[in-house]
Design a protein around this motif. Structure first.
Motif, PDB file in Angstrom:
ATOM      1  N   LEU A 613       8.581   3.782  -5.147  1.00  0.00           N
ATOM      2  CA  LEU A 613       7.195   3.902  -4.700  1.00  0.00           C
ATOM      3  C   LEU A 613       6.425   2.672  -5.167  1.00  0.00           C
ATOM      4  O   LEU A 613       6.523   2.277  -6.330  1.00  0.00           O
ATOM      5  N   ALA A 614       5.634   2.085  -4.270  1.00  0.00           N
ATOM      6  CA  ALA A 614       4.932   0.847  -4.590  1.00  0.00           C
ATOM      7  C   ALA A 614       3.653   1.081  -5.376  1.00  0.00           C
ATOM      8  O   ALA A 614       3.251   0.248  -6.190  1.00  0.00           O
ATOM      9  N   VAL A 643      10.732  16.044   0.907  1.00  0.00           N
ATOM     10  CA  VAL A 643      11.340  14.874   0.281  1.00  0.00           C
ATOM     11  C   VAL A 643      10.384  13.699   0.458  1.00  0.00           C
ATOM     12  O   VAL A 643       9.922  13.425   1.563  1.00  0.00           O
ATOM     13  N   VAL A 644      10.071  13.026  -0.654  1.00  0.00           N
ATOM     14  CA  VAL A 644       9.214  11.846  -0.621  1.00  0.00           C
ATOM     15  C   VAL A 644      10.128  10.625  -0.689  1.00  0.00           C
ATOM     16  O   VAL A 644      10.839  10.433  -1.670  1.00  0.00           O
ATOM     17  N   ALA A 645      10.131   9.812   0.365  1.00  0.00           N
ATOM     18  CA  ALA A 645      11.066   8.691   0.477  1.00  0.00           C
ATOM     19  C   ALA A 645      10.335   7.366   0.334  1.00  0.00           C
ATOM     20  O   ALA A 645       9.520   6.997   1.178  1.00  0.00           O
ATOM     21  N   GLY A 646      10.617   6.639  -0.746  1.00  0.00           N
ATOM     22  CA  GLY A 646      10.105   5.290  -0.915  1.00  0.00           C
ATOM     23  C   GLY A 646      11.069   4.284  -0.317  1.00  0.00           C
ATOM     24  O   GLY A 646      11.956   4.639   0.470  1.00  0.00           O
ATOM     25  N   THR A 647      10.914   3.014  -0.670  1.00  0.00           N
ATOM     26  CA  THR A 647      11.823   1.986  -0.177  1.00  0.00           C
ATOM     27  C   THR A 647      13.193   2.138  -0.826  1.00  0.00           C
ATOM     28  O   THR A 647      13.307   2.617  -1.947  1.00  0.00           O
ATOM     29  N   GLU A 648      14.231   1.724  -0.117  1.00  0.00           N
ATOM     30  CA  GLU A 648      15.623   1.789  -0.579  1.00  0.00           C
ATOM     31  C   GLU A 648      16.037   3.211  -0.916  1.00  0.00           C
ATOM     32  O   GLU A 648      16.810   3.463  -1.845  1.00  0.00           O
ATOM     33  N   SER A 667       2.843   6.523   2.129  1.00  0.00           N
ATOM     34  CA  SER A 667       1.467   6.666   2.606  1.00  0.00           C
ATOM     35  C   SER A 667       1.129   8.128   2.884  1.00  0.00           C
ATOM     36  O   SER A 667       0.060   8.621   2.504  1.00  0.00           O
ATOM     37  N   GLN A 668       2.042   8.823   3.548  1.00  0.00           N
ATOM     38  CA  GLN A 668       1.821  10.243   3.844  1.00  0.00           C
ATOM     39  C   GLN A 668       1.749  11.061   2.556  1.00  0.00           C
ATOM     40  O   GLN A 668       0.952  11.993   2.436  1.00  0.00           O
ATOM     41  N   PHE A 669       2.573  10.708   1.574  1.00  0.00           N
ATOM     42  CA  PHE A 669       2.592  11.429   0.300  1.00  0.00           C
ATOM     43  C   PHE A 669       1.266  11.271  -0.443  1.00  0.00           C
ATOM     44  O   PHE A 669       0.714  12.239  -0.974  1.00  0.00           O
ATOM     45  N   ILE A 670       0.730  10.056  -0.476  1.00  0.00           N
ATOM     46  CA  ILE A 670      -0.539   9.803  -1.169  1.00  0.00           C
ATOM     47  C   ILE A 670      -1.669  10.583  -0.495  1.00  0.00           C
ATOM     48  O   ILE A 670      -2.502  11.200  -1.166  1.00  0.00           O
TER      49      ILE A 670
END
Length: 682
Positions: A613-614, A643-648, A667-670
């Motif tokens: 997550l960025a 499931v919250v999916a970040g990069t990689e 973005s959707q998670f935030i």
């Protein structure tokens, strides 16, 4: 109809752009769900309007009908092999540079070279006509290969249409390979389905391309790197080989960034050494590097000898696979209690070192490969990776070879280190020692886990200190940490009075903890932070957990039979109960909780975080979710809510997609968190 044709063209261009960003540049611009939506729309339009069918459509990648066989393809320009330099030291680079300067009669010149990686895959020739991929063929015998066009179309890194202005004919040569991550993911899925796994990435790549069923090839994830040209018509070549690679990249053809233009033998040696150091960290397998004279005019002057170019050489690394004989099968106990069969081998030089032991992973793998004492086996070692037995050479199996391997029978059901019962949970591949905190083989790791920041949080108790305490027999169980004193600590290396006092203060502070931290610190198999918190909330005190049977434990939210069995097995060992009691006797305590049912916004929901997550750390995201009543799990199951999916994001994202679980990007998670938190405040 004009609008439909325009929409189809727009979709094809957009999907290819996103495919290139994702597969070639590893920089996706849109979520997978949006990509899938565009792809499905294109499929539907093409199905309704077959008159607009095109070979360069992204829908042509998914695999066609079953092939009867591969048609032969005569190469317009032969696909020649490159001479291999067998001296794996710096001498290989020095010898090549010396030969080049002698052939050019320039003994004092500093020749410019291109250095590339030698990929461990399958050589492929891609033929583009007016920018469209029309044929793909294997190397074969160099003069003719096999037509594998349908299978090559399934490799999403390979453009079906070149970008920009393309010549009438351009043949691109390169290597189809399977990345290590894709290889592991594929094998993991195969094991889950009870199907055969691939032996290694190279065999996976070759086997995929030579599948007669393109649909099966499409399910095996392959990649591609270009490294040269075949036939070219209507295109003015750059003056150098490095220029060719750059030109191919501008056409949208994937070219490996791990390359360099160097001068002289010293440049070749430096590249070889640099790649050797990072070889194991690369996302794909290589077995050496390739040196090429950069200037195409000089290449022409050097020419060929016995159908090998004088202007290029492959400088290999030490072999990673060799044959040897299994003399015995030993069983080792890992730091977490895992019992691993280890083949005791006739010593063999592989991967740059002499190997006499190789892992067999677990009982299932040993039986699947049918490794027996006396067998001749293929052993693989890649850099610092633990050597493993890849397979058995059945043709060389002796008539009096031993019986199939049975771990439980071999150990008579007991840990070879501490004598505790060994257990194998339903659905698990590994046998494990149930000794836990008592087992010496697990002691160091158990202590480090116990002292961890999320467990008892004993600051200053790190790897080196734990190693000294265990090796000196000062600490056998976590309870012994609370009996340490200045006299004992003074005997340890690099332990001054101030450091010793700081550690003792940290140990004293850790005595006041929480029930959830204490349960997590015990290191019970399958019990992570979230499960420890669930147990603490449900039972309120430790005695309730100790007395609970499997049925009672399954009344706790998100605890199933496997986790319940792990808890019962752990506290069923007298050794572990003794350690727990000793900890309490030494002053470790926590406030007993009153079990109160209260409603929170995300109560009953289970989240899984995967990828990077960025805008926040994983810990911060987890804390915010738990504050809202959610449970954060480390694995995806049918019980997972989101499931919250970040990069990689990796295998967890794949499993969530398979199970149809709701997936949020960052973005959707935030936005989701803000909305829930604002509701909670009001």
């Amino acid at each position: 109809m004009t609008d439909i044709a325009a929409r189809i063209a727009q979709l094809r261009a957009e999907i290819e752009r996103h495919s290139h960003q994702y597969y070639a540049l590893d920089a996706p611009l849109i979520p997978d769900a949006e990509y899938d939506r565009l792809f499905r729309e294109l499929q539907a339009l093409e199905a309704d309007h077959p008159e607009f069918a095109s070979l360069d459509s992204p829908t042509q990648r998914v695999g066609g009908k079953l092939l009867d066989g591969f048609a032969p393809v005569l190469h317009a320009v032969p696909m020649l092999s490159i001479r291999t330099e067998t001296d794996i030291s710096d001498g290989g680079a020095l010898a090549f540079d010396g030969r080049v300067k002698r052939e050019l009669e320039q003994p004092d010149a500093e020749i410019e070279y291109v250095c590339e990686l030698k990929f461990d895959g399958l050589a492929i020739n891609l033929r583009y006509e007016h920018g469209v991929l029309v044929q793909a063929a294997t190397r074969g015998d160099g003069e003719s290969g096999e037509d594998v066009t349908q299978n090559i179309r399934t490799i999403r890194q390979i453009p079906l249409r070149l970008q920009g202005s393309a010549p009438p004919v351009l043949e691109v040569r390169g290597e189809a390979y399977m990345a290590r991550r894709d290889f592991e993911r594929y094998n993991e899925k195969q094991r889950e389905l009870g199907l055969p796994t691939l032996v290694n990435p190279r065999n996976g790549a070759a086997g995929s391309i030579r599948q007669l069923d393109p649909a099966l090839a499409a399910r095996r994830p392959l990649s591609f790197f270009a490294y040269g040209l075949g036939e070219v018509q209507g295109w003015e070549l750059p003056a150098t080989h490095s220029g060719i690679l750059e030109a191919l990249a501008t056409l949208g053809v994937p070219v490996c960034e791990e390359r360099a233009v160097v001068r002289g033998a010293s440049g070749l040696v430096a590249f070889h050494q640099r790649v050797a150091e990072k070889r194991d960290a690369l996302p794909f397998d290589i077995d050496g590097v390739v040196y090429k004279v950069n200037n195409l005019t000089l290449q022409a002057r050097l020419g060929f000898v016995t159908r090998e170019p004088r202007w290029a050489v492959a400088h290999k690394f030490p072999a990673e696979e060799q044959l040897t004989v299994v003399r015995d099968i030993d069983i080792q106990v890992g730091r977490t209690g895992k019992l691993t069969p280890v083949a005791k081998l006739e010593p063999v030089f592989v991967g740059g070192t002499t190997v006499s032991n190789a892992t067999l992973h677990n009982e299932d793998e040993t039986r699947r490969k049918d490794v027996r004492i006396g067998d001749t086996v293929i052993v693989r070692r890649a850099g610092d990776v633990i050597p493993e037995v890849v397979g058995v050479v059945l043709d060389q199996r002796p008539a009096d070879v031993g019986v199939p391997f049975d771990l439980f029978q071999r150990l008579d059901g007991k840990c070879p280190v501490c004598g505790s019962h060994i257990v194998r949970e339903e659905g698990e591949a590994d046998w494990r020692c149930s000794g836990g905190l008592f087992c010496p083989a697990q002691r160091k790791q158990a202590l480090l886990h116990f002292a961890g920041r999320r467990a008892m949080d004993i600051e200053g108790l790190g790897d080196k200190l734990v190693e000294q305490l265990v090796d000196g027999d000062f600490v056998r169980t976590p309870a012994d940490l609370f009996t340490l004193n200045l006299t004992i600590l003074a005997q340890l290396e690099r332990m001054g009075e101030k450091s010793a006092n700081n550690l003792l203060d940290a140990i004293e502070r850790s005595k006041q903890t929480t029930l959830a931290r204490f349960i997590y610190a015990l290191g019970i198999r399958n019990v992570g932070e979230a499960t420890a918190k669930d147990l603490a909330r449900h039972f309120g005190g430790l005695d309730g957990v100790l007395q609970a049977n499997i049925e009672a434990l399954q009344q706790v939210p998100d605890i199933g039979p496997i986790v319940a069995q792990s808890i019962v097995a752990f506290f069923g060992e007298p050794h572990n109960l003794g350690v727990v009691q000793a900890l309490r006797d030494n002053g470790v305590s926590w406030p007993e909780q009153v079990v109160i049912q209260q409603t929170t916004p995300l109560q009953g929901l289970t989240f899984v975080l995967t990828g990077t997550l960025a805008t926040m750390s994983r810990d911060e995201a987890k804390e915010r979710l738990e504050k809202l009543g959610a449970r954060v799990s480390g694995s995806v199951s049918k019980k997972t809510s989101h499931v919250v999916a970040g990069t990689e994001a990796g295998g967890k994202l794949d499993k969530a997609q398979e199970l149809g679980i709701n997936i949020m990007n960052e973005s959707q998670f935030i936005d989701f968190l803000r909305k829930i938190e604002n509701q909670d405040e009001t």
